[in-house]
Write a protein that holds these residues in place. Sequence first.
Motif, PDB file in Angstrom:
ATOM      1  N   GLY A   1       0.797  -1.223   0.000  1.00 20.81           N
ATOM      2  CA  GLY A   1       0.000   0.000   0.000  1.00 20.81           C
ATOM      3  C   GLY A   1       0.827   1.268   0.000  1.00 20.81           C
ATOM      4  O   GLY A   1       0.314   2.356   0.246  1.00 20.81           O
ATOM      5  N   GLY A   2       2.138   1.128  -0.282  1.00 19.25           N
ATOM      6  CA  GLY A   2       3.016   2.288  -0.268  1.00 19.25           C
ATOM      7  C   GLY A   2       3.388   2.746   1.134  1.00 19.25           C
ATOM      8  O   GLY A   2       3.955   3.822   1.305  1.00 19.25           O
ATOM      9  N   VAL A   3       3.104   1.926   2.145  1.00 17.87           N
ATOM     10  CA  VAL A   3       3.382   2.356   3.518  1.00 17.87           C
ATOM     11  C   VAL A   3       4.888   2.518   3.752  1.00 17.87           C
ATOM     12  O   VAL A   3       5.320   3.381   4.516  1.00 17.87           O
ATOM     13  N   GLY A   4       5.700   1.722   3.069  1.00 24.74           N
ATOM     14  CA  GLY A   4       7.140   1.884   3.187  1.00 24.74           C
ATOM     15  C   GLY A   4       7.589   3.245   2.688  1.00 24.74           C
ATOM     16  O   GLY A   4       8.434   3.915   3.307  1.00 24.74           O
ATOM     17  N   LEU A   5       7.034   3.662   1.557  1.00 29.40           N
ATOM     18  CA  LEU A   5       7.304   5.000   1.027  1.00 29.40           C
ATOM     19  C   LEU A   5       6.932   6.064   2.055  1.00 29.40           C
ATOM     20  O   LEU A   5       7.698   7.003   2.312  1.00 29.40           O
ATOM     21  N   LEU A   6       5.752   5.932   2.656  1.00 27.39           N
ATOM     22  CA  LEU A   6       5.272   6.920   3.627  1.00 27.39           C
ATOM     23  C   LEU A   6       6.171   6.959   4.856  1.00 27.39           C
ATOM     24  O   LEU A   6       6.444   8.040   5.413  1.00 27.39           O
ATOM     25  N   GLN A   7       6.655   5.800   5.295  1.00 29.95           N
ATOM     26  CA  GLN A   7       7.566   5.754   6.432  1.00 29.95           C
ATOM     27  C   GLN A   7       8.855   6.514   6.137  1.00 29.95           C
ATOM     28  O   GLN A   7       9.366   7.256   6.988  1.00 29.95           O
ATOM     29  N   ALA A   8       9.391   6.326   4.938  1.00 29.51           N
ATOM     30  CA  ALA A   8      10.646   6.987   4.574  1.00 29.51           C
ATOM     31  C   ALA A   8      10.519   8.502   4.584  1.00 29.51           C
ATOM     32  O   ALA A   8      11.490   9.216   4.840  1.00 29.51           O
ATOM     33  N   LEU A   9       9.307   8.995   4.319  1.00 29.73           N
ATOM     34  CA  LEU A   9       9.077  10.443   4.282  1.00 29.73           C
ATOM     35  C   LEU A   9       8.623  11.003   5.626  1.00 29.73           C
ATOM     36  O   LEU A   9       8.296  12.190   5.722  1.00 29.73           O
ATOM     37  N   GLY A  10       8.594  10.172   6.651  1.00 30.21           N
ATOM     38  CA  GLY A  10       8.247  10.665   7.983  1.00 30.21           C
ATOM     39  C   GLY A  10       6.899  10.243   8.492  1.00 30.21           C
ATOM     40  O   GLY A  10       6.501  10.625   9.605  1.00 30.21           O
ATOM     41  N   GLY A  11       6.170   9.448   7.713  1.00 30.00           N
ATOM     42  CA  GLY A  11       4.919   8.900   8.218  1.00 30.00           C
ATOM     43  C   GLY A  11       5.200   7.947   9.372  1.00 30.00           C
ATOM     44  O   GLY A  11       6.266   7.324   9.427  1.00 30.00           O
ATOM     45  N   THR A  12       4.251   7.821  10.296  1.00 33.02           N
ATOM     46  CA  THR A  12       4.501   7.001  11.493  1.00 33.02           C
ATOM     47  C   THR A  12       3.423   5.945  11.700  1.00 33.02           C
ATOM     48  O   THR A  12       2.620   6.019  12.636  1.00 33.02           O
ATOM     49  N   PRO A  13       3.378   4.925  10.845  1.00 37.20           N
ATOM     50  CA  PRO A  13       2.474   3.795  11.098  1.00 37.20           C
ATOM     51  C   PRO A  13       3.038   2.934  12.220  1.00 37.20           C
ATOM     52  O   PRO A  13       4.208   2.543  12.192  1.00 37.20           O
ATOM     53  N   ALA A  14       2.221   2.650  13.213  1.00 38.75           N
ATOM     54  CA  ALA A  14       2.735   1.965  14.395  1.00 38.75           C
ATOM     55  C   ALA A  14       1.766   0.910  14.903  1.00 38.75           C
ATOM     56  O   ALA A  14       0.571   0.923  14.599  1.00 38.75           O
ATOM     57  N   GLU A  15       2.309   0.004  15.722  1.00 36.91           N
ATOM     58  CA  GLU A  15       1.502  -0.994  16.410  1.00 36.91           C
ATOM     59  C   GLU A  15       0.856  -0.356  17.644  1.00 36.91           C
ATOM     60  O   GLU A  15       1.013   0.836  17.907  1.00 36.91           O
ATOM     61  N   GLU A  16       0.111  -1.148  18.391  1.00 31.28           N
ATOM     62  CA  GLU A  16      -0.641  -0.642  19.542  1.00 31.28           C
ATOM     63  C   GLU A  16       0.256   0.071  20.551  1.00 31.28           C
ATOM     64  O   GLU A  16      -0.115   1.106  21.113  1.00 31.28           O
ATOM     65  N   ASP A  17       1.473  -0.453  20.754  1.00 34.34           N
ATOM     66  CA  ASP A  17       2.365   0.130  21.761  1.00 34.34           C
ATOM     67  C   ASP A  17       3.278   1.215  21.206  1.00 34.34           C
ATOM     68  O   ASP A  17       4.195   1.674  21.895  1.00 34.34           O
ATOM     69  N   GLY A  18       3.032   1.631  19.972  1.00 35.06           N
ATOM     70  CA  GLY A  18       3.841   2.681  19.365  1.00 35.06           C
ATOM     71  C   GLY A  18       5.049   2.182  18.605  1.00 35.06           C
ATOM     72  O   GLY A  18       5.763   2.967  17.982  1.00 35.06           O
ATOM     73  N   THR A  19       5.298   0.879  18.612  1.00 31.17           N
ATOM     74  CA  THR A  19       6.409   0.307  17.861  1.00 31.17           C
ATOM     75  C   THR A  19       6.140   0.431  16.363  1.00 31.17           C
ATOM     76  O   THR A  19       5.026   0.119  15.905  1.00 31.17           O
ATOM     77  N   PRO A  20       7.100   0.898  15.574  1.00 31.29           N
ATOM     78  CA  PRO A  20       6.893   0.954  14.121  1.00 31.29           C
ATOM     79  C   PRO A  20       6.546  -0.420  13.561  1.00 31.29           C
ATOM     80  O   PRO A  20       7.113  -1.437  13.990  1.00 31.29           O
ATOM     81  N   ILE A  21       5.616  -0.466  12.644  1.00 32.50           N
ATOM     82  CA  ILE A  21       5.219  -1.743  12.059  1.00 32.50           C
ATOM     83  C   ILE A  21       6.351  -2.325  11.220  1.00 32.50           C
ATOM     84  O   ILE A  21       7.251  -1.611  10.763  1.00 32.50           O
ATOM     85  N   GLY A  22       6.300  -3.622  11.017  1.00 31.71           N
ATOM     86  CA  GLY A  22       7.293  -4.293  10.196  1.00 31.71           C
ATOM     87  C   GLY A  22       7.065  -4.031   8.714  1.00 31.71           C
ATOM     88  O   GLY A  22       6.101  -3.371   8.315  1.00 31.71           O
ATOM     89  N   PRO A  23       7.935  -4.571   7.862  1.00 33.94           N
ATOM     90  CA  PRO A  23       7.854  -4.287   6.430  1.00 33.94           C
ATOM     91  C   PRO A  23       6.739  -5.050   5.718  1.00 33.94           C
ATOM     92  O   PRO A  23       6.300  -6.107   6.151  1.00 33.94           O
ATOM     93  N   GLY A  24       6.284  -4.470   4.621  1.00 32.71           N
ATOM     94  CA  GLY A  24       5.366  -5.143   3.722  1.00 32.71           C
ATOM     95  C   GLY A  24       3.936  -5.210   4.200  1.00 32.71           C
ATOM     96  O   GLY A  24       3.558  -4.632   5.228  1.00 32.71           O
ATOM     97  N   GLY A  25       3.136  -5.944   3.432  1.00 31.37           N
ATOM     98  CA  GLY A  25       1.740  -6.119   3.786  1.00 31.37           C
ATOM     99  C   GLY A  25       1.556  -6.824   5.107  1.00 31.37           C
ATOM    100  O   GLY A  25       0.600  -6.556   5.844  1.00 31.37           O
ATOM    101  N   ALA A  26       2.486  -7.724   5.442  1.00 34.84           N
ATOM    102  CA  ALA A  26       2.398  -8.414   6.731  1.00 34.84           C
ATOM    103  C   ALA A  26       2.524  -7.429   7.879  1.00 34.84           C
ATOM    104  O   ALA A  26       1.845  -7.548   8.906  1.00 34.84           O
ATOM    105  N   GLY A  27       3.365  -6.415   7.720  1.00 31.83           N
ATOM    106  CA  GLY A  27       3.505  -5.385   8.735  1.00 31.83           C
ATOM    107  C   GLY A  27       2.233  -4.576   8.893  1.00 31.83           C
ATOM    108  O   GLY A  27       1.857  -4.193  10.015  1.00 31.83           O
ATOM    109  N   LEU A  28       1.550  -4.324   7.779  1.00 29.34           N
ATOM    110  CA  LEU A  28       0.297  -3.566   7.825  1.00 29.34           C
ATOM    111  C   LEU A  28      -0.755  -4.248   8.690  1.00 29.34           C
ATOM    112  O   LEU A  28      -1.612  -3.575   9.275  1.00 29.34           O
TER     113      LEU A  28
END
Length: 383
Positions: free
Chosen positions: A139-166
């Motif tokens: 979903g382009g989330v890796g691109l968004l992370q590189a530009l400063g987007g902050t997708p995270a898990e419940e505890d604030g940990t950055p999600i892992g790579p790829g669709g599995a991370g989503l």
Amino acid sequence: MGSVLIAPDKFKGSLSADEVARALERGLLEAAPRARVDRLALADGGEGSVAAACAGRFSPEKVTVTGPTGRPVTAEVAVHGRTVLIEAAAVCGLGMLPGGRKVPLTATSRGVGQALQYALAGGADTIVLALGGVATTDGGVGLLQALGGTPAEEDGTPIGPGGAGLAALRTVDLAEARAALAGVDLVLATDVDNPLLGSTGTAAVYGPQKGATASEVRELDDALAGFVRRLAAAGVAEAVALAEVPGAGAAGGLGYAGMLLGGRVRSGADYFLTLLGVDELLARSDFVVTGEGSLDEQSLSGKLPVALARRARRQGTPVHAVAGRCTLPADSTAAYFRSVQALTDLTDQDCANDSTLSAHLLARCGRTLADRWFGRGGTETGR
């Protein structure tokens, strides 16, 4: 002296667009040495876009970024003034997978975001993302992370790579990523019209090509749907609507991420024809030679040879096509091309995977066109 524009797309698996153009030129000039030839390698936003741009007015620059598996890769971007062209396939494409081993659940688009950062640091005011041929479905989330987007898990940990991370995504903030692109014209060049989700979405249609099993396709689609829901919950009002826009599913959802950043989807074929200055070349040409690996039903939906033929028709310039193979009936091709030559009609051998044979046959096609059009010696015989 006659003037010819040779402007093909690549013959996938065999020759690059520039190699196709050079082979045709060689044969044409053997039969008509006084002809003036303009040679232009074309691309439609997928694999080969940087090479095509650099065969024209753009210059290549190397950038080291994160590849689809997290390993560093060196890719080329194309630069002309303050316009930068980034080819997603050169960063996170299937061809960038170590050993060709597909990783559909974890492949990341982070490197595309890093290439965007490189363009921004150089002062680009127009960035063209050529979307196609990627190994990712994130979903382009890796691109968004590189530009400063902050997708995270419940505890604030950055999600892992790829669709599995989503799948573990719970919170997301795109403010910094959106601010990075403020004032920049972001062009999303693609001829894919898939939405992000569902039976015609990026996971369902393209996931299997990237190695996803049926269950993994469902997992990826569910993860992408969760991404859209989390964005909407975070106040991104247009998140749901953008997921349904044609092109959102391009390049594993990079189209969607680009739209979230204010990008606009453009037809890859038409955009690249304009970008490479094809109208100026058409105006001074007596006829055009174009082509691609396979002329088929998909070609009629606006792929490069047909898009070029439409422009040439407006200027009254005849177009001839050369293809690796042609599965279209004559009445379909006649609407666009004065003639069609297919390499499969010239040999019983498998030329699709033989670059030397393909180049030899293309030169033969060039000689045939010169004989028909100019006659021996290069003197124009008329349209």
